[in-house]
Structures are given as structure tokens and as C-alpha cells.
Design an enzyme around this catalytic site. Structure first.
Site, PDB file in Angstrom:
ATOM      1  CB  ILE A  86      -5.736 -11.258   3.976  1.00 52.15           C
ATOM      2  CG1 ILE A  86      -7.148 -11.836   4.058  1.00 52.15           C
ATOM      3  CG2 ILE A  86      -5.702 -10.016   3.086  1.00 52.15           C
ATOM      4  CD1 ILE A  86      -8.126 -10.979   4.836  1.00 52.15           C
ATOM      5  CG  ASP A 142       9.775 -10.585   1.924  1.00 52.01           C
ATOM      6  OD1 ASP A 142       9.116 -10.719   0.872  1.00 52.01           O
ATOM      7  OD2 ASP A 142      10.816  -9.901   1.987  1.00 52.01           O
ATOM      8  CG  ASN A 179      -4.219  -7.333  -1.188  1.00 57.23           C
ATOM      9  OD1 ASN A 179      -4.837  -6.622  -1.980  1.00 57.23           O
ATOM     10  ND2 ASN A 179      -3.479  -6.819  -0.204  1.00 57.23           N
ATOM     11  CE1 TYR A 233       0.803  -3.576 -10.071  1.00 57.19           C
ATOM     12  CE2 TYR A 233      -0.437  -2.339 -11.712  1.00 57.19           C
ATOM     13  CZ  TYR A 233      -0.377  -2.983 -10.493  1.00 57.19           C
ATOM     14  OH  TYR A 233      -1.498  -3.042  -9.694  1.00 57.19           O
ATOM     15  CE  LYS A 279      -1.120  -6.476  -9.692  1.00 62.81           C
ATOM     16  NZ  LYS A 279      -1.397  -7.196  -8.443  1.00 62.81           N
ATOM     17  CB  VAL A 298      -7.616   1.549  -5.280  1.00 61.27           C
ATOM     18  CG1 VAL A 298      -8.340   1.429  -3.944  1.00 61.27           C
ATOM     19  CG2 VAL A 298      -8.187   0.585  -6.303  1.00 61.27           C
TER      20      VAL A 298
END
Ligand code: NAP
Length: 263
Positions: free
Chosen positions: A16, A70, A97, A163, A167, A196
Site C-alpha cells: 500500500i 518516495d 494510493n 489533479y 485522475k 474525504v
């Protein structure tokens, strides 16, 4: 009788990224609770160690490795993967993630440095990671790849061009990958969360606490746990079930443009 089935992940090792905070940290806890061994990655190793200690305290017997990485460093990604595999076994679940947005500048005012950082963390690292883990998953004939994309990928907004584009790229990448893997036992899942409340806004607004609170004013945002629940639910479905894409919104939002805020 359980309301729905839960397939445990006792045979899995989940890697993760961005596990030092927010959705990544919450997902690590949920997958460990399902029995998976978890390899945590992020830059802040002190935070990763806290997450590791928290999981081990909450879930006796949990196997967790905290390894700094990183994700913009290609060689570093390979080292992270190899160190994690040496510690806890081959990667069968990848949760891509780690991600960020920087500011709300319009296109003409966006710096090349910010463009490079966002694309490098949100998109390039995903490509690199998948390239690294896929040969092993194919050889073993099984795997899961989870991408943290965003509702912003399909509903772009002013002041979020880089951004949103990053995505959208991730969503397209996931679809291509899914097409390439059709007929295999490697599942590809895209999670598209809405608002979130994590450190995301604090990072976006350069540590400005007041600005970081604004997006959540007057409504109840999602928590990191809400999103992690969806990842855990999808991964614990029987292997013939693929939750291709999940759009997870706060009840008080419609896409990225409309919010029902109580004043
Ligand atoms: P967060 O609390 O800010 O966590 C981001 C994580 O990414 C941190 O663990 C951070 O760790 C890691 N990270 C950032 N740059 C990195 C790098 N160069 N190398 C390694 N790790 C790096 O944000 P979050 O809300 O949990 O976001 C997780 C994902 O969900 C992101 O992809 C985000 O775009 C997506 N998402 C968030 C929202 C939201 O409203 N929060 C909505 C939709 C989608 P270090 O700083 O320790 O490296």
C-alpha cells in the site's frame, strides 16, 4: 447467517503506497484485519512505524512491514517492492494510493514544478508500480490492483486541471489494464471517492489550516475508513466478482460541483 460473504485474505500480501496517512493508513488496517500481510510505503518513516504499531496493537498476530519510499523515485519503488517481498512474501494486492493535489491555481498560473510533482506521484508511479508487480502476479496467476482515482477524474472543475487530468489518466490506465488482463485472475479496481477528510486538503493548501477546513464546512464528508471499507469489501468478494469501479460520495455532494451545505 452473515448479511454478506467475506472472503479472508490470509494468503495475500498487500503493498500500500501512501500508508502514512488518510485512506492508505485506513486501508492497511482493514486489509490486515482481513488477514493480509501488509507492506506500508510512504516518505515519512516515523509515521509508517506508528501505523505499523497501531495495526499490531489492534490485530494480534498481524504481519506488517514499514518501508520508506518516495514513489517518484523509480529505483526506490523497485527497492521498496523487493524489500517488502523479502519480508512478507510476493505482492498479490497492490493498492496504488499515494497521491496529492497542489493548490487551486488556474492553468495559466500553474507552475511546471507542481505539474511535474502531481503527474509523477499520481500517474507515473502507478505505471511504474504496475510494471513492477505484474510479472509476478501473472506468473502466480492471481492478483488485485486497486487504484485510488477520484470523482475529479470524471467531473473536472476549475482550478483543478492537473489533479483532475491525473485522475482521468489513472482511470484510463486502469481500463486499459483491465482489458489487457481480461480472462486472467488479476482484478483491477478503481475507487473514485468524493470529499474525504484526511490530510489531503492540508497538503493541497500548503499547510494552511483554515483553507484546508473550507471544503468540509457545513457538510459531513467521508472518512478515510469509509473509503477503506469499500476497498476491503471489493477485495473480499469471491474471485469471480470484479468491482470494476466504485464511486463513493458524501451524501451531501453531487459530483464535484454541487454541495448541500448547512449554513
Ligand atoms: P493524505 O491524507 O494526504 O495521504 C496521502 C498519502 O500519500 C500520504 O501517506 C503521503 O505520505 C503519500 N505520498 C504523497 N506523496 C508521496 C510520495 N512522493 N511518495 C510516497 N508517498 C507519498 O490523502 P488521502 O486523502 O488519504 O489520499 C489518498 C488518495 O486518495 C490520493 O491518491 C488522493 O488523490 C485520493 N483521493 C482523495 C480524496 C480526498 O478528498 N481526500 C478524494 C478522492 C481521491 P508521505 O507524505 O509520508 O510521503
Amino acid at each position: 447467517m452473515q448479511p454478506f460473504s467475506v472472503r479472508r485474505l490470509d494468503d495475500d500480501t498487500a503493498f500500500i503506497t501512501g500508508a502514512s496517512a488518510g485512506i492508505g493508513r485506513a486501508t492497511a488496517m482493514k486489509l490486515a484485519a482481513l488477514g493480509a500481510r501488509v507492506v506500508l510505503g510512504a516518505r515519512r518513516v516515523d509515521r509508517l512505524n506508528e501505523v505499523k504499531t497501531g495495526i499490531e496493537a489492534a490485530i494480534p498476530g498481524a504481519l506488517v512491514a514499514a518501508i520508506a519510499v518516495d514513489v517518484t523515485d523509480g529505483a526506490g519503488l523497485a527497492s521498496w517492492l523487493h524489500a517488502g517481498e523479502r519480508a512478507l512474501g510476493p505482492c498479490s494486492i497492490l493498492v496504488d494510493n499515494a497521491g496529492l493535489a497542489l493548490g487551486r491555481a488556474h492553468v495559466a498560473d500553474t507552475s511546471t514544478a507542481d505539474l511535474d510533482t502531481v503527474l509523477s506521484v499520481n500517474v507515473r508511479a502507478a505505471f511504474e508500480l504496475v510494471r513492477l508487480v505484474l510479472p509476478g502476479m501473472k506468473a502466480r496467476g492471481r492478483g488485485d490492483v486497486v487504484f485510488l482515482a477520484s470523482v475529479a477524474g470524471s467531473e473536472p472543475y476549475a482550478g483543478g486541471a492537473v489533479y483532475c487530468a491525473s485522475k482521468a489518466a489513472l482511470q484510463a490506465f486502469a481500463r486499459s489494464l483491465r482489458a489487457e488482463l481480461l480472462g486472467s485472475d488479476i482484478r483491477v479496481l478503481t475507487l473514485d471517492p468524493g470529499l474525504v477528510e484526511t490530510e489531503f486538503a492540508l497538503v493541497r493548501f500548503g499547510g494552511d489550516v483554515a483553507a484546508a477546513k473550507k471544503p468540509y464546512e457545513g457538510l459531513t464528508p467521508l472518512t478515510a475508513d469509509d473509503v477503506a471499507d469499500c476497498a476491503a469489501f471489493a477485495l473480499s468478494r469471491p474471485r469471480h466478482v470484479s468491482l470494476d469501479r466504485m464511486l463513493i460520495l458524501a451524501q451531501a455532494q453531487l459530483g464535484t460541483q454541487l454541495f448541500a451545505r448547512k449554513t
